[in-house]
Design a protein around this motif. Structure first.
Motif, short mmCIF file in Angstrom:
data_model
loop_
_atom_site.label_atom_id
_atom_site.label_comp_id
_atom_site.label_asym_id
_atom_site.label_seq_id
_atom_site.Cartn_x
_atom_site.Cartn_y
_atom_site.Cartn_z
N ARG A 182 4.08 36.50 34.25
CA ARG A 182 2.65 36.27 34.40
C ARG A 182 2.35 34.79 34.60
O ARG A 182 1.45 34.41 35.37
CB ARG A 182 1.90 36.78 33.16
CG ARG A 182 1.88 38.30 33.05
CD ARG A 182 1.27 38.75 31.74
NE ARG A 182 -0.12 38.36 31.59
CZ ARG A 182 -1.15 39.13 31.94
NH1 ARG A 182 -0.93 40.33 32.47
NH2 ARG A 182 -2.39 38.72 31.76
N ARG B 153 3.09 33.98 38.21
CA ARG B 153 2.03 34.42 39.12
C ARG B 153 0.79 33.54 39.00
O ARG B 153 0.13 33.24 40.01
CB ARG B 153 1.68 35.88 38.80
CG ARG B 153 2.75 36.88 39.17
CD ARG B 153 2.20 38.30 39.15
NE ARG B 153 1.87 38.73 37.81
CZ ARG B 153 2.71 39.33 36.98
NH1 ARG B 153 3.97 39.57 37.38
NH2 ARG B 153 2.33 39.73 35.79
N GLU C 48 1.52 30.34 40.86
CA GLU C 48 1.51 30.59 42.29
C GLU C 48 0.08 30.67 42.82
O GLU C 48 -0.25 30.13 43.90
CB GLU C 48 2.27 31.88 42.60
CG GLU C 48 2.45 32.15 44.08
CD GLU C 48 3.30 31.09 44.77
OE1 GLU C 48 3.05 30.83 45.98
OE2 GLU C 48 4.20 30.52 44.11
#
Length: 510
Positions: free
Chosen positions: A176, A179, A182
């Motif tokens: 998580r 992500r 990102e």
């Protein structure tokens, strides 16, 4: 001369006694005593009759031989001086001052020099005894040692279930976090002009927030409100012990949850409730002032389970983003983490010096932040159990905390009427928002992007602030009592506030 005159006088012949004179002498003495006693008794009798002599009836008074008080004081002073001469006092003025301080005496007097101070210490020791200084030093050392022991960090050996939970949390949070980073890199590639336009549009919509719905929620003050993950329901908790589910946005009562017997502090939806969970699965958790924590589903009015183990008031409950763990804050100076899969308490974490009031989890699921009545906040790493950030700066109790979706900002609301935003990357306070005129009861970031911050306070208002910039965008006024809870719907469209005036309100941008 005649013949008669010429005759010589006759010579007196001396008597000659034979034997002892003891009896004759005793008779003579006894006769003298008898005559004198008769004469004395007659004189005493005459004095008694005249009233000049008083004879008691046989009572006697013992006269104590005692020394006067002045003489006692003089003797005591001599004894004290003698003891003082035998007491050895250091010639180091610093040690003399330390000794006077340990005995509770002023370390110096006006116009007093080192020699006078030394004599004063000797005089005090001659009164209280030379062992008093040693005893006070031992007590001081013992207190210092216990204080050092209290400040030391200690660790308890955890259970196997705690170790498994920490490993699971690490495997859950790291992807998580990747992500989230990102998405932050993608957002960084957006041009500044586009960001500015979006920000201006958001600020314009926030300035147009108006009261969309107002509903009387209970007969007693409403202490907490929370949106469901699908933004279609609102849960409210009341001091009457009742929890209620309302439809959004029409504010119709769906269900009344009965189970608590005293003030309910909070009720929160499980992260996947109404989205991926069945109606019969555990979907809500609530806590009350009597230490009870209850779990609910969306089908029944009765609790499906009770979590026992708290001896003091439980003020807040919070779900971990995974929905597997439940955190509770207790006024026994600790907070706890419960694993619902193994159905046990896996962590009982201490660290605060007063009651813990609020708890929030990081969006990644790796951290937990707690704040309480000691005015300090702590950020805990759930994967290691360590306190990684210590939040020091508030002057009064911390009543609410919330992580920003960006992952590195944390907002805290306090009884000192301010909201502080903390930068977790350098572990410092980023900005202090002088938010309200009374204590802050709740703070919430926008759950989607974190582009605004919502605060509620006991000055009967809630306010919206820009992030970043921390400019006031809108004041949500309309409650007649103090605002006790606020929330933002997961889709970011609705704002809910609940108040001491027994109502909750929904705010929507026109």
């Amino acid at each position: 001369m005649s013949d008669e005159e010429d005759v010589a006088p006759a010579v007196k012949k001396s008597r000659v006694f034979y034997g002892s004179l003891e009896e004759k002498e005793r008779e003579r003495l006894s006769a003298n005593v008898a005559s004198s006693s008769a004469t004395g008794s007659d004189a005493v009798r005459a004095g008694i009759e005249a009233g000049n002599i008083n004879i008691s009836s046989g009572e006697t008074l013992e006269i104590e031989e005692r020394v006067s008080e002045r003489q006692q004081e003089a003797l005591a002073e001599f004894e004290r001086r003698r003891r003082a001469r035998q007491i050895t006092v250091s010639t180091d003025d610093a040690e003399v001052k330390a000794g006077l301080r340990a005995l509770g005496e002023p370390i110096t007097l006006f116009g007093e020099g080192p020699a006078d101070r030394r004599e004063r210490l000797r005089s005090v020791l001659s009164v209280v005894g030379p062992d008093a200084l040693k005893k006070s030093r031992k007590d001081e050392e013992r207190a210092k040692r216990s204080q050092d022991e209290c400040q030391q960090t200690w660790y308890h050996e955890g259970s196997a279930s705690l170790k498994d939970a920490r490993l699971w949390l690490a495997r859950y949070s790291l992807p998580r976090a990747m992500r989230r980073l990102e998405a932050a890199r993608t957002q960084k590639e957006v041009t500044e002009a586009t960001k500015t336009i979006r920000q201006q549009e958001l600020h314009k919509s926030l300035r147009n927030l108006n009261n969309f719905c107002s509903q009387i929620g209970d007969d007693r003050p409403i202490s907490f409100c929370h949106f469901s993950p699908d933004s279609k329901m609102l849960a409210t908790a009341s001091w009457s012990g009742l929890c209620k589910l309302w439809s959004v946005p029409d504010c119709n009562l769906i269900r009344t949850l009965r189970g608590h017997n005293t003030n309910v502090g909070a009720i929160v939806f499980r992260p996947q409730a109404g989205v991926s969970l069945n109606q019969s699965d555990v979907s809500l958790a609530s806590c009350a002032a009597d230490g009870t924590v209850k779990l609910w589903n969306l089908e029944s009015d009765e609790p499906v389970a009770d979590i026992e183990g708290h001896s003091e008031r439980v003020s807040r409950v919070s779900w971990h983003p995974s929905g597997r763990f439940l955190g509770t804050t207790c006024y026994d100076y600790s907070w706890r983490l419960w694993d619902l899969e193994v159905q046990e308490e896996i962590l009982h974490q201490e660290g605060h010096s007063k009651g813990v009031h609020d708890l929030t989890f990081h969006p990644d699921g790796s951290l937990a932040a707690t704040g309480g009545l000691d005015a300090f906040g702590r950020v805990w790493d759930l994967r290691t159990g360590r306190c990684v950030v210590f939040l020091e700066g508030h002057l009064k109790e911390i009543y609410s905390l919330h992580f920003s979706p960006n992952g590195y900002h944390l907002a805290t609301g306090s009884g000192d009427n301010t909201c502080k935003v903390w930068e977790l990357r350098n572990r410092k306070c980023l900005y202090t928002v002088p938010a309200h005129q009374n204590l802050l009861s709740a703070v919430r970031f926008q759950p989607t992007d974190g582009h605004f911050l919502l605060t509620g306070a006991y000055d009967n208002t809630a306010k919206v602030w820009s992030h970043p910039g921390w400019m006031p965008l809108k004041t949500l006024a309309g409650h007649e009592g103090k605002v006790m809870g606020v929330d933002v719907s997961p889709d970011g469209k609705l704002i809910a506030t609940c108040s001491y005036d027994r109502t909750f309100k929904l705010w929507l941008s026109e």
